[in-house]
Design a protein around this motif. Structure first.
Motif, PDB file in Angstrom:
ATOM      1  N   LEU A   6       0.840  -1.201   0.000  1.00 49.56           N
ATOM      2  CA  LEU A   6       0.000   0.000   0.000  1.00 49.56           C
ATOM      3  C   LEU A   6       0.874   1.250   0.000  1.00 49.56           C
ATOM      4  O   LEU A   6       2.030   1.227   0.424  1.00 49.56           O
ATOM      5  CB  LEU A   6      -0.893   0.014   1.235  1.00 49.56           C
ATOM      6  CG  LEU A   6      -1.907  -1.125   1.378  1.00 49.56           C
ATOM      7  CD1 LEU A   6      -2.638  -1.002   2.708  1.00 49.56           C
ATOM      8  CD2 LEU A   6      -2.893  -1.135   0.219  1.00 49.56           C
ATOM      9  N   VAL A  41       0.155  -4.558   3.759  1.00 52.07           N
ATOM     10  CA  VAL A  41      -1.087  -4.380   4.516  1.00 52.07           C
ATOM     11  C   VAL A  41      -0.867  -4.745   5.973  1.00 52.07           C
ATOM     12  O   VAL A  41      -1.302  -4.030   6.894  1.00 52.07           O
ATOM     13  CB  VAL A  41      -2.215  -5.252   3.916  1.00 52.07           C
ATOM     14  CG1 VAL A  41      -3.422  -5.296   4.844  1.00 52.07           C
ATOM     15  CG2 VAL A  41      -2.622  -4.729   2.549  1.00 52.07           C
ATOM     16  N   LEU A  94      -8.283   1.608   4.401  1.00 49.65           N
ATOM     17  CA  LEU A  94      -8.014   0.307   5.015  1.00 49.65           C
ATOM     18  C   LEU A  94      -8.621   0.303   6.412  1.00 49.65           C
ATOM     19  O   LEU A  94      -8.375   1.214   7.210  1.00 49.65           O
ATOM     20  CB  LEU A  94      -6.500   0.081   5.116  1.00 49.65           C
ATOM     21  CG  LEU A  94      -6.069  -1.167   5.896  1.00 49.65           C
ATOM     22  CD1 LEU A  94      -6.431  -2.434   5.139  1.00 49.65           C
ATOM     23  CD2 LEU A  94      -4.566  -1.119   6.200  1.00 49.65           C
ATOM     24  N   TYR A 149      -8.245  -7.577   7.443  1.00 51.98           N
ATOM     25  CA  TYR A 149      -7.883  -6.355   6.732  1.00 51.98           C
ATOM     26  C   TYR A 149      -8.919  -6.145   5.626  1.00 51.98           C
ATOM     27  O   TYR A 149      -9.050  -6.982   4.733  1.00 51.98           O
ATOM     28  CB  TYR A 149      -6.489  -6.468   6.110  1.00 51.98           C
ATOM     29  CG  TYR A 149      -5.449  -7.077   7.040  1.00 51.98           C
ATOM     30  CD1 TYR A 149      -5.102  -6.460   8.241  1.00 51.98           C
ATOM     31  CD2 TYR A 149      -4.811  -8.274   6.704  1.00 51.98           C
ATOM     32  CE1 TYR A 149      -4.150  -7.013   9.079  1.00 51.98           C
ATOM     33  CE2 TYR A 149      -3.848  -8.830   7.526  1.00 51.98           C
ATOM     34  CZ  TYR A 149      -3.529  -8.208   8.717  1.00 51.98           C
ATOM     35  OH  TYR A 149      -2.577  -8.756   9.548  1.00 51.98           O
ATOM     36  N   LEU A 198     -10.369  -3.523   2.639  1.00 50.05           N
ATOM     37  CA  LEU A 198     -10.181  -2.344   1.800  1.00 50.05           C
ATOM     38  C   LEU A 198     -11.543  -1.894   1.298  1.00 50.05           C
ATOM     39  O   LEU A 198     -12.325  -2.704   0.792  1.00 50.05           O
ATOM     40  CB  LEU A 198      -9.278  -2.677   0.615  1.00 50.05           C
ATOM     41  CG  LEU A 198      -8.967  -1.507  -0.324  1.00 50.05           C
ATOM     42  CD1 LEU A 198      -7.965  -0.557   0.335  1.00 50.05           C
ATOM     43  CD2 LEU A 198      -8.417  -2.018  -1.659  1.00 50.05           C
TER      44      LEU A 198
END
Length: 245
Positions: A138, A149, A195, A215, A217
């Motif tokens: 990222l 991430v 995120l 995680y 997005l």
């Protein structure tokens, strides 16, 4: 189209690509080979069997309890309409976009963490909340490299907390989830993304503790813990869909 009337700009649309295993079939039309997810999980090894792939998508009514089917179809790579999993996913996304008029937020598990999926959704365009792998790279909002991430998530301040109950191995368990968020850029995509990183833990009946990270997005702007928690709620609805179907 009738089911799509439930979908507005912030209605979660849960998408999954699953298998329809036909263990004893030998002569069904266009029979292919699939990974039997249930048996693979049970045997803790890859189990490949005859069968078909299935694209599924659902939303929920006002009660967030009963899944409402949207676009669902089975396919076989042997038949030739779709030559790859990506082609089938793309066809499903376009069908959802057409049925909903581009409304809704697509919610998918880590299978969606692929450049083709992200670029297809951005091109439609359609909002999404997708679970990421920990190794995707990222950048920050200025385009500077942040790291993976996992590295970004573990460096966040976890400002929000929520608690929920879930059936785990037949027992209702209380799960505490601490979460944080940050605006990020994804290499290869043009839009703004956020995120949401969540750390969950629950206690077993013998007092052992299990923990893990999620995680997610999303294209949904996040400015507060309330907005971040809403994204996590969308993702958790996938559990309800899997339990109810």
């Amino acid at each position: 189209n009738r089911q799509a009337r439930w979908v507005d700009a912030r209605t979660p649309v849960l998408v999954d690509l699953t298998d329809l295993s036909k263990r004893y079939a030998r002569k069904m039309e266009h029979l292919g080979w699939v990974r039997d997810a249930d048996e693979s999980a049970r045997q803790k090894t890859e189990v490949i069997r005859p069968g078909y792939w299935v694209f599924e998508s659902y939303t929920f009514g006002w009660d967030d309890q009963t899944p409402i089917p949207l676009v669902n179809f089975g396919y076989s790579l042997e038949e030739g309409t779709y030559l790859s999993e990506n082609e089938a996913l793309g066809a499903g996304f376009r069908s959802i976009h057409k049925a909903t008029g581009g409304m809704g937020v697509l919610v998918m598990d880590r299978r969606a963490d692929a450049d083709y999926v992200l670029q297809t959704l951005e091109g439609l365009p359609m909002a999404f909340a997708l679970r990421l792998r920990g190794d995707r790279i990222l950048k920050d909002s200025e385009g500077r490299r942040l790291g993976s991430v996992r590295e970004v998530a573990h460096g966040l301040r976890l400002e929000g907390t929520t608690r929920l109950h879930r059936q785990i191995r037949g027992k209702k368990r209380k799960i505490q989830i601490d979460f944080g968020w940050q605006e990020v850029r994804v290499p290869g995509l043009k839009g703004r993304h956020w995120l949401v990183a969540a750390h969950g833990r629950f206690e077993h009946i013998d007092k052992r503790e299990t923990e893990g990270w999620w995680y997610v997005l999303t294209t949904e702007p996040i400015r507060s813990a309330h907005e971040a928690e809403r994204v996590l709620k969308w993702y958790r609805l996938r559990w309800k869909a899997e339990e109810a179907i």
